[in-house]
Design a protein around this motif. Structure first.
Motif, PDB file in Angstrom:
ATOM      1  N   GLY A 101       0.805  -5.541   6.275  1.00 46.56           N
ATOM      2  CA  GLY A 101      -0.094  -4.483   6.745  1.00 46.56           C
ATOM      3  C   GLY A 101      -0.729  -3.776   5.562  1.00 46.56           C
ATOM      4  O   GLY A 101      -0.157  -2.852   5.001  1.00 46.56           O
ATOM      5  N   ASP A 147       3.020  -7.433   1.145  1.00 43.17           N
ATOM      6  CA  ASP A 147       3.157  -6.702   2.405  1.00 43.17           C
ATOM      7  C   ASP A 147       2.082  -7.258   3.345  1.00 43.17           C
ATOM      8  O   ASP A 147       1.023  -7.692   2.885  1.00 43.17           O
ATOM      9  CB  ASP A 147       2.906  -5.211   2.098  1.00 43.17           C
ATOM     10  CG  ASP A 147       2.913  -4.339   3.341  1.00 43.17           C
ATOM     11  OD1 ASP A 147       3.542  -4.724   4.340  1.00 43.17           O
ATOM     12  OD2 ASP A 147       2.284  -3.266   3.284  1.00 43.17           O
ATOM     13  N   ASP A 161       0.799  -1.227   0.000  1.00 40.48           N
ATOM     14  CA  ASP A 161       0.000   0.000   0.000  1.00 40.48           C
ATOM     15  C   ASP A 161       0.833   1.279   0.000  1.00 40.48           C
ATOM     16  O   ASP A 161       0.309   2.340  -0.272  1.00 40.48           O
ATOM     17  CB  ASP A 161      -0.983  -0.003   1.182  1.00 40.48           C
ATOM     18  CG  ASP A 161      -0.282  -0.110   2.523  1.00 40.48           C
ATOM     19  OD1 ASP A 161       0.784  -0.757   2.565  1.00 40.48           O
ATOM     20  OD2 ASP A 161      -0.783   0.429   3.508  1.00 40.48           O
ATOM     21  N   GLU A 162       2.122   1.174   0.318  1.00 35.88           N
ATOM     22  CA  GLU A 162       2.921   2.408   0.360  1.00 35.88           C
ATOM     23  C   GLU A 162       3.494   2.725  -1.014  1.00 35.88           C
ATOM     24  O   GLU A 162       4.328   1.974  -1.535  1.00 35.88           O
ATOM     25  CB  GLU A 162       4.051   2.263   1.372  1.00 35.88           C
ATOM     26  CG  GLU A 162       3.575   2.399   2.807  1.00 35.88           C
ATOM     27  CD  GLU A 162       4.667   2.062   3.795  1.00 35.88           C
ATOM     28  OE1 GLU A 162       5.680   2.772   3.810  1.00 35.88           O
ATOM     29  OE2 GLU A 162       4.512   1.064   4.526  1.00 35.88           O
TER      30      GLU A 162
HETATM   31 CA    CA Z   1       1.801  -1.577   4.560  1.00 36.77          CA
END
Ligand code: CA
Length: 230
Positions: free
Chosen positions: A57, A55, A12-13
């Motif tokens: 998270g 990932d 998500d980053e």
């Molecule tokens: Ca993350």
């Protein structure tokens, strides 16, 4: 058809995605990106990647669940890239079906090396008949023979089974539970002390320096990894 191996990055980053894209493309990989868990599961089906980097998270649901959902229909290599360093997080990911785990902050060299191992493993999923080369010892899993400095070396049936279970995931982490179930059966899934005893025996027989093992590598609290050419 694009001959480059495709890597799907579920992350998500945006900065990490951008960094991974430029690093992986520089190494000759094609890169697809998913910013959410749900998207990642769908993209794993549509892009047919050669490796998925996940990932843990993620904004909608956990990366472990992404692994679990992909594993319902695919054996493609899955690498976890996460800031979670706890043993429990790693064990959960491996038991969901992840093949390897790299913790953030990560070195790109290490990640690239793990990707190569994963691709090699996917190309030859059954390494069970392999000849394993340690520094001075050679083990032929098919013939069930072993030598050290050209002299015959005795390995017990359990030792052979344990090596075979590790060799099926050559270069990758195998959890304590997976090893115990494969070698001793489901009723011994919690008997971690068996592993300590047998891994020590194998190190004494096969490692050049058993106190500083280079081949039967401990992943603390999680399992073991067999590192050797075959
Ligand atoms: Ca993350």
């Amino acid at each position: 058809m694009d001959p480059r191996p495709t890597i799907l990055v579920v992350e998500d980053e945006p900065e990490i995605r951008r960094f991974l894209r430029s690093s992986l493309e520089a190494e000759g990989y094609r890169v697809a990106e998913s910013a959410t868990a749900r998207r990642g599961v769908i993209d794993a089906g549509t892009h047919k990647p050669d490796v998925v980097i996940v990932d843990l998270g993620l904004p909608d649901f956990d990366g472990v669940e992404v692994v679990r959902q992909i594993r319902r229909w695919s054996t493609l290599p899955i690498l976890i890239l996460s800031a979670r360093t706890q043993e429990r997080a790693k064990i959960d990911a491996f038991e969901a079906g992840a093949d390897d785990y790299v913790t953030k902050p990560f070195g790109i060299r290490e990640l690239l090396a793990r990707i190569k191992v994963a691709l090699r493993h996917a190309a030859r999923p059954q390494a069970g008949g392999a000849v394993l080369r340690f520094d001075r010892a050679v083990v032929d899993l098919e013939r069930r023979t072993a030598t050290r400095d050209e002299e015959a070396l005795h390995l017990t049936p359990i030792e052979f089974r344990l090596l075979a279970a590790l060799a099926r995931h050559l270069g990758l982490v195998v959890t304590h539970r997976q090893l115990l179930v494969e070698v001793w059966g489901p009723s011994h899934a919690g008997d971690t002390h068996y592993l300590r005893i047998y891994v020590k025996q194998l190190r004494d027989k096969l490692e050049p320096d058993p106190l500083h093992p280079r081949h039967l590598v401990t992943e603390i609290g999680v399992g073991y990894r067999l590192v050797c050419s075959d």
